[in-house]
Design a protein around this motif. Sequence first.
Motif, PDB file in Angstrom:
ATOM      1  N   TRP A 176       2.028  -6.406  13.018  1.00  0.00           N
ATOM      2  CA  TRP A 176       2.785  -7.443  12.845  1.00  0.00           C
ATOM      3  C   TRP A 176       2.869  -8.091  11.477  1.00  0.00           C
ATOM      4  CZ3 TRP A 176       6.747  -8.014  16.156  1.00  0.00           C
ATOM      5  CH2 TRP A 176       6.507  -7.710  17.540  1.00  0.00           C
ATOM      6  N   GLU A 177       1.933  -8.068  10.950  1.00  0.00           N
ATOM      7  CA  GLU A 177       1.496  -8.484   9.586  1.00  0.00           C
ATOM      8  C   GLU A 177       0.281  -8.091   8.691  1.00  0.00           C
ATOM      9  OE1 GLU A 177       0.343 -12.909   9.254  1.00  0.00           O
ATOM     10  OE2 GLU A 177       0.600 -12.825  11.210  1.00  0.00           O
ATOM     11  N   PRO A 178       0.299  -8.107   7.428  1.00  0.00           N
ATOM     12  CA  PRO A 178      -0.948  -7.461   6.845  1.00  0.00           C
ATOM     13  C   PRO A 178      -2.007  -8.198   6.988  1.00  0.00           C
ATOM     14  CG  PRO A 178       1.099  -7.959   5.162  1.00  0.00           C
ATOM     15  CD  PRO A 178       1.305  -8.522   6.586  1.00  0.00           C
ATOM     16  N   GLY A 179      -3.222  -7.495   6.849  1.00  0.00           N
ATOM     17  CA  GLY A 179      -4.352  -8.391   7.203  1.00  0.00           C
ATOM     18  C   GLY A 179      -4.723  -8.578   8.729  1.00  0.00           C
ATOM     19  N   LYS A 180      -4.077  -8.340   9.628  1.00  0.00           N
ATOM     20  CA  LYS A 180      -4.207  -8.573  10.989  1.00  0.00           C
ATOM     21  C   LYS A 180      -4.431  -7.244  11.998  1.00  0.00           C
ATOM     22  CE  LYS A 180      -3.246 -13.113  10.508  1.00  0.00           C
ATOM     23  NZ  LYS A 180      -4.335 -14.243  10.731  1.00  0.00           N
ATOM     24  N   LEU A 216      -2.100  -1.616   5.821  1.00  0.00           N
ATOM     25  CA  LEU A 216      -2.608  -2.644   6.762  1.00  0.00           C
ATOM     26  C   LEU A 216      -3.253  -3.863   6.252  1.00  0.00           C
ATOM     27  CD1 LEU A 216      -2.699  -3.639   9.792  1.00  0.00           C
ATOM     28  CD2 LEU A 216      -4.656  -2.380  10.037  1.00  0.00           C
ATOM     29  N   ASN A 217      -4.236  -3.331   5.000  1.00  0.00           N
ATOM     30  CA  ASN A 217      -4.676  -4.458   4.357  1.00  0.00           C
ATOM     31  C   ASN A 217      -4.220  -4.994   3.080  1.00  0.00           C
ATOM     32  OD1 ASN A 217      -5.122  -2.266   2.153  1.00  0.00           O
ATOM     33  ND2 ASN A 217      -7.229  -1.773   2.740  1.00  0.00           N
ATOM     34  N   GLY A 218      -2.739  -4.473   2.851  1.00  0.00           N
ATOM     35  CA  GLY A 218      -1.983  -4.877   1.957  1.00  0.00           C
ATOM     36  C   GLY A 218      -1.884  -4.443   0.527  1.00  0.00           C
ATOM     37  N   SER A 219      -2.940  -3.468   0.278  1.00  0.00           N
ATOM     38  CA  SER A 219      -3.024  -2.838  -1.107  1.00  0.00           C
ATOM     39  C   SER A 219      -1.895  -1.998  -1.542  1.00  0.00           C
ATOM     40  CB  SER A 219      -4.275  -2.125  -1.195  1.00  0.00           C
ATOM     41  OG  SER A 219      -4.319  -1.075  -0.163  1.00  0.00           O
ATOM     42  N   LEU A 220      -1.260  -1.564  -0.365  1.00  0.00           N
ATOM     43  CA  LEU A 220      -0.040  -0.739  -0.531  1.00  0.00           C
ATOM     44  C   LEU A 220       1.148  -1.519   0.168  1.00  0.00           C
ATOM     45  CD1 LEU A 220      -0.867   2.985   0.046  1.00  0.00           C
ATOM     46  CD2 LEU A 220      -0.469   1.655  -2.358  1.00  0.00           C
ATOM     47  N   ARG A 221       2.482  -1.730  -0.586  1.00  0.00           N
ATOM     48  CA  ARG A 221       3.418  -2.178   0.140  1.00  0.00           C
ATOM     49  C   ARG A 221       4.041  -1.533   1.440  1.00  0.00           C
ATOM     50  NH1 ARG A 221       5.181  -2.268  -5.393  1.00  0.00           N
ATOM     51  NH2 ARG A 221       4.793  -4.215  -6.402  1.00  0.00           N
ATOM     52  N   GLY A 222       4.238  -2.457   2.475  1.00  0.00           N
ATOM     53  CA  GLY A 222       5.025  -1.846   3.574  1.00  0.00           C
ATOM     54  C   GLY A 222       5.731  -3.027   4.151  1.00  0.00           C
ATOM     55  N   ARG A 223       6.683  -2.725   5.145  1.00  0.00           N
ATOM     56  CA  ARG A 223       7.537  -3.598   5.779  1.00  0.00           C
ATOM     57  C   ARG A 223       7.331  -3.763   7.062  1.00  0.00           C
ATOM     58  NH1 ARG A 223      14.286  -2.897   5.927  1.00  0.00           N
ATOM     59  NH2 ARG A 223      14.544  -5.034   6.620  1.00  0.00           N
ATOM     60  N   PHE A 224       6.934  -4.975   7.390  1.00  0.00           N
ATOM     61  CA  PHE A 224       6.388  -5.354   8.779  1.00  0.00           C
ATOM     62  C   PHE A 224       7.556  -6.289   9.613  1.00  0.00           C
ATOM     63  CE2 PHE A 224       2.670  -4.849   5.989  1.00  0.00           C
ATOM     64  CZ  PHE A 224       1.671  -4.485   6.933  1.00  0.00           C
ATOM     65  N   PRO A 225       7.491  -6.151  10.738  1.00  0.00           N
ATOM     66  CA  PRO A 225       6.341  -5.416  11.522  1.00  0.00           C
ATOM     67  C   PRO A 225       6.634  -3.981  11.555  1.00  0.00           C
ATOM     68  CG  PRO A 225       8.090  -6.453  13.155  1.00  0.00           C
ATOM     69  CD  PRO A 225       8.381  -6.783  11.614  1.00  0.00           C
TER      70      PRO A 225
END
Length: 390
Positions: free
Chosen positions: A17-21, A55-64
Motif C-alpha cells: 500500500w505504501e513504501p516501507g510498510k 518496497l523500501n523506496g530506494s527505487l521509485r514505484g507507484r503505490f498501491p
Amino acid sequence: MDDTVGKSISCKAAVAWEPGKPLSIETIEVAPPKAKEVRVKVLYSGVCHSDLSILNGSLRGRFPIILGHEGSGIVESVGEGVTDFQAGDHVIPLYLPQCNTCRNCKSGKTNICEEFLGKTHAFGLMSDGTPRFTCDGKPVYHFMACSAFSQYIVLPHMSVCKINNTAPLEKVCLLGCGIATGYGAALNTAKVEPGSTCAVWGLGPIGLSAVMGCKKAGASRIIGVDINPEKFELGKKFGLTEGINPKDHDKPIQEVLMGMTDGGVDYTFECIGNINAMRAAFDSCHKGWGKTIVLGIAPTAEEFSTNPISFTLGKHILGSIYGEWKGKDDVPKLIEGYNKKEILLDEFITHTMALEKINEAFDLMREGKSLRTVINLWPDTVLTVRKSEL
C-alpha cells in the motif's frame, strides 16, 4: 477454467500500500483480459531484491502496487486478437517484453523492447492507461507488467513466454529475472573468454549466477568479493575458485586484486548496487581490455563517477539488463540448459513458503539468510492443477 472466462476473478494478492510498510494479503478483483492481453493463474513466484528495492523506496514505484516478477503459471484465458496462447499453456511472465515490431526488437542489438521504456509500463498500467487490479474498488498498479505476487494476473501478450508443459514451474520461475540476469551477463554482455580471470562483487543470486556463467564460458579463475566469508564455500557449487573479504585487508580491494592478477582482472561484475563497489570493480580491471559489467541496481538518487583517463586506457564499463536475453526467444533455451544441468536452479532455492508468509521471505532477504525464496501461491491445490495440465 471456462467458468471464469470473460469475468472478473476474485483472488488473493500481496499488496504494497505504501513504501516501507509490510505487504498486506488482500482479496482483489482481476479484470478479464482485453485485446492482446493474457490472464494467467500464477502458481509460483521468486522473491527478488528488485521487489525489495521498490518496497523500501530506494527505487521509485507507484503505490498501491502488487510486486513480484519471477513468476510461473498457466494461461486462464486470452483477450481478443491473441493467437499465440490458449488456456492451459504453461508460461513465464516477462518483465522485459518482446514485441518483435519496434525498432529495438528489430535491431538485433538489444533486448530492451521499446514497450519496456513506455510510460504505461513504467507507471504500472496496461496499454490502455488503466490497471486490471482493484481492491475495495480502488485501483492497484502493476509491477513491470508482471505482479506475480497475485494468484491471477493480466499481462500484454508480448510479456508472456510459452514454455514446455513438463518444465517444473516451481523451479523455472527463477528464470524470469535474477538467475538469467547474472548468467547472461557473463555469456552475452561480457562475452567471457576461456582461460580468463573474473571477479564478482556480491555473492547473492545474481552474483552466483554470474559465477555460473563465467564457469560455463571457461574462465580459469573466478574470484568472489563479499564481506560474508560463508558465501565463498557456497560459491564453489557454482564455479567460484577463490574468495576475498575486503575487511581482511588494510588497502583497497582493487589494489589487492591487481596484485593477485598481474595488473588487473579481465572481467569484473558488480552485483550489489553499491556505487563504491562499482568503482572498485572498474578500478580492478586490466588496462587495455578489462570490462566491468554493472548488474546491481543502485538507489535512484545516487550517481557513479570515475576518472575519464581509464576509458582512454582501453577499459570498458557496460550495463546489462536481464543478461541480454530476449524472453520469448531465450527462456525456452535457458530451460533446456537447466535440463542439461548447465544451469543450476534448485541450488538457489533456500526456502519455499505460502503467500501469507511473504513478509517473512522479505525478512530473510534483508537478513541475508536466503538466496531465493519461492512463494507457492496455491499450496493446497497447485500439485493437482499441474498434473491435470500435463
